[in-house]
Enzyme design. Structure first.
Site, mmCIF file in Angstrom:
data_model
loop_
_atom_site.group_PDB
_atom_site.id
_atom_site.type_symbol
_atom_site.label_atom_id
_atom_site.label_comp_id
_atom_site.label_asym_id
_atom_site.label_seq_id
_atom_site.Cartn_x
_atom_site.Cartn_y
_atom_site.Cartn_z
ATOM 1 N N GLU A 234 0.881 -1.161 0.000
ATOM 2 C CA GLU A 234 0.000 0.000 0.000
ATOM 3 C C GLU A 234 0.922 1.215 0.000
ATOM 4 O O GLU A 234 1.683 1.400 0.945
ATOM 5 C CB GLU A 234 -0.785 -0.073 1.311
ATOM 6 C CG GLU A 234 -1.999 0.735 1.446
ATOM 7 C CD GLU A 234 -2.611 0.538 2.853
ATOM 8 O OE1 GLU A 234 -3.524 1.297 3.160
ATOM 9 O OE2 GLU A 234 -2.168 -0.326 3.635
ATOM 10 N N ASP B 4 -6.313 8.631 9.495
ATOM 11 C CA ASP B 4 -5.085 7.976 9.947
ATOM 12 C C ASP B 4 -4.761 8.351 11.382
ATOM 13 O O ASP B 4 -5.209 9.379 11.881
ATOM 14 C CB ASP B 4 -3.920 8.402 9.048
ATOM 15 C CG ASP B 4 -3.912 7.622 7.749
ATOM 16 O OD1 ASP B 4 -3.757 6.384 7.814
ATOM 17 O OD2 ASP B 4 -4.078 8.239 6.684
#
Ligand SMILES: Cc1ncc(COP(=O)(O)O)c(C=O)c1O
Lengths: 405, 264
Positions: free
Chosen positions: B49, B60
């Site tokens: 990723e 995040d």
């Protein structure tokens, strides 16, 4: 038919799946409570007896005569408890949170105005309150941190990212996902993912409702122009709410021109060079670079120093229903001083943007015409900034003495 | 056949648990992020990723957020990120996915973003703030270009929602293992396994599990409940450490990955 949560192509809910259950609940509870008579009457009671509404609509006679043009009226939101319109929304959402059984309120704040209003509402409603604030802002805005703590709130400095407002939003959202059952996220402006823009407008539309009633009962007609400053857009959309469908009334939003829209140091999304984007949950105009990264903004007023603008305002800008312009830091200080000296009104620096524009256009209009300006807050909170700008030597002398004593 | 489909087939045929590693493009600098990605791939990651940094990464945790800030401060542009992704996709065995936020793709133009990705050998996207109902046309574009749009599922999703996400998505579904955000330790508790069983029951796609994975023990324990394990913040921390100590990033990350995947 328009997609739910959108205003034309603007708005929507661009949220991670982990936040979705929170938003689903919020949407359901808000649709239910906004129709609930007992909720609304409790809210109105608080607005009257705790916030001090209705706030006055004042004819600024001295200024109007000096300028020799249109008559200028001021809607004095600064006379609300905690000194700005922010309390209307903070109290509305805090009450909603309490009704749906939440124990703890979390909020983001930049300069601290929304944090103070939220902390105040939570004190009144007996709710635990945590305010996330970028570490840089905590340092810059100590007086507001002090007031939040006096209201019993816990101020949490955010040390991640750029340590400012957007990072505070991220931190608050993160906290919300950790404990969605108990906590409620109280967003401070008409921005973010649906249903926040609609909900914040709902609670701020009291400004527009009162203005319409007060003006029309006193003068028997509609005003010609309404002017408000625009940060995220909560005071402006609330103030304009009752005239959006009355096309003969001009609506003008004033953004932060900072050091000039050519300078790169400003927060003019619509009147400057914002670009359509999808950021922090909604689609609207944002100040961003060619890659889509958010750009730093600048304004003498902390409350307008934000890269995005509420989706409903972006929509009305695209249709032309609301006109947008900006005022520079310099014009703002001049307007601030003018209204203080001539009308006895110390306006917040945010609100002074709207006043600066009123000065510009009033002179070009005739005395039979009327302008109403939303003075979204009072300016005592801006003491440190204004004193430095207009009376630097004495002010610094004073601060030095304070430190020594 | 794209690498992603090959990898999924391989995972199924070998009855193993797949693995996806993660790097933030340009963190701590472009060269190091390249070496790290190669190391993770060589250590056995089936998928990589590559996170294109965004100024407001609100889905995040602080670890990745801070890495994104550093990368942007270094002046990393999206064109650099594409160059990096291209180089990685060309030189490694893993299937490469782009992780980013909606505005990065939107600002580039979703059509161009998908086209460019297809051209450089990227297999799909993970964009946490783009839900299928407001996808800006990404799902259809992905389908046309044979790329995968990977949707996330999170605790609190209903059975219908998971089914919907798995129908709209392609390749696999990315199940968040914990209420919370990337980077904190996840215990493989009954709550987690129950959630994964729930996803399994309702998803039409293989399941990848992420957020908080940092030990081979966790991966071992996850194996019965999912198809792919994902480590993100773990690698960001390891890369930071490695860079600070002046270690060979590629070798170290390879070793770390081999250790993580030592689940027998
Ligand atoms: C007094 C005042 N006016 C205006 C604003 C700008 O916000 P909004 O555009 O949401 O009204 C703020 C924000 O803090 C404020 O404190």
């Amino acid at each position: 038919m328009e997609k739910e949560g959108y205003y034309g192509e603007f708005g929507g809910a661009y949220i991670p799946e982990i936040l979705r259950p929170n938003f689903v609940q919020l949407k359901e509870e808000f649709s239910r409570l906004k129709e609930d008579k007992s909720f609304i009457s409790e809210y109105h009671d608080l607005l009257k007896n705790f916030v001090g509404r209705p706030t006055p609509l004042m004819y600024a006679k001295n200024v109007s005569e000096l300028l020799g043009g249109a008559k200028i009226f001021l809607k004095l939101e600064g006379l609300a408890n905690t000194g700005a319109h922010k309390i209307n929304n903070a109290l509305g959402q805090a009450l909603l949170a309490k009704k749906i059984g939440k124990k703890k309120i979390i909020a983001e704040t930049g300069a601290g105005q929304h944090g103070v209003a939220t902390a105040c509402a939570c004190a009144k409603l007996n709710l635990e309150c945590e305010v996330y604030m970028g570490e840089l802002d905590v340092k810059r805005q100590h007086p507001n941190v002090f007031w939040m703590e006096q209201f019993g709130a816990k101020v949490i400095p955010v040390k991640n990212g750029t340590k400012t407002l957007k990072d505070a939003v991220n931190a608050a959202l993160r906290e919300w996902t950790k404990n969605p059952e108990e906590t409620y996220y109280l967003l401070g402006s008409a921005v973010g993912a649906a249903p926040y823009p609609e909900m914040v407008k709902f609670f701020q539309s009291v400004i527009g409702k009162e203005t319409k009633e007060q003006f029309e009962s006193e003068y028997g007609k509609k005003p010609d122009v309404l002017i408000a400053c625009v940060g995220g857009g909560s005071n402006s959309i609330g103030f304009f709410s009752h005239y959006l469908n009355e096309k003969e009334v001009r609506l003008i939003g004033v953004e932060a021109g900072g050091e000039g829209t050519e300078s790169g140091r400003h927060a003019a999304r619509i009147s400057g060079n914002g670009k359509l984007g999808i950021i922090q949950g909604y689609k609207s105009f944002f100040l961003q670079d060619a890659d889509g990264q958010i750009l730093p903004t600048h304004s003498i007023s902390a409350g307008l120093d934000y890269a995005g603008i509420g989706p409903e305002l972006a929509y009305h800008a695209s249709t032309g229903r609301i006109e947008f312009t900006s005022a520079t830091d310099k014009e703002v200080i001049e307007a601030f001083e003018f209204f203080a000296k001539k009308e006895g009104i110390i306006a917040a620096l945010e609100s002074s943007h709207a006043l600066a524009h009123a000065i510009k256009i009033a002179q070009k209009m005739n005395p039979g015409e009327n302008i109403v300006v939303n003075v979204s807050g009072r300016g005592e909170k801006d003491l440190f900034i204004v004193a430095r700008a207009v009376d630097k030597e004495n002010w610094i002398e004073f601060l030095k003495k304070e430190v020594i004593s | 056949m794209r690498k992603l489909a090959e990898k999924l087939k391989e995972i199924k045929n070998k009855d193993k648990i797949g693995f996806m590693g993660h790097v933030v493009a340009g963190y701590p600098d472009l060269e190091t992020s390249y070496e790290a990605a190669m190391g993770i791939s060589e250590g056995g990651a089936d998928f990589l990723e590559i996170q294109f940094p965004f100024s407001d990464p609100f889905a995040d945790g602080p670890t990745i957020e801070n890495a994104s800030v550093v990368s942007l401060k270094n002046g990393i542009k999206i064109s650099d990120c594409f160059d990096l992704a291209e180089k990685i996709a060309k030189n490694c065995e893993s299937s490469v996915l782009i992780m980013t936020y909606g505005n990065i793709a939107f600002s580039y133009g979703v059509k161009n973003f998908v086209k460019k990705s297809e051209e450089i050998g990227v297999d799909g996207f993970i964009i946490p703030d783009i839900p299928p109902e407001n996808d800006e046309g990404l799902s259809v574009l992905c389908e046309k270009n044979d790329l995968s749009m990977i949707y996330l599922a999170a605790p609190g999703n209903s059975a219908e929602r998971i089914e919907y996400l798995s129908e709209k998505g392609n390749g696999f579904i990315y199940a968040v293992a914990r209420t919370g955000i990337t980077g904190k330790k996840t215990e493989i508790t009954g709550e987690v396994t129950e959630w994964l069983n729930f996803v399994r029951k309702n998803s039409k796609l293989p399941i990848a599990v992420g957020f908080g994975i940092n030990s081979s023990n966790q991966i071992k324990n996850l194996k019965p409940y999912c198809d792919i394990a994902i480590a993100g913040s773990y690698f960001v921390r390891e890369i930071t450490e490695c860079h600070k100590n002046g270690d060979d990033v590629r070798e170290t990350l390879k070793t770390k990955t081999v250790q993580l995947l030592n689940v027998e």
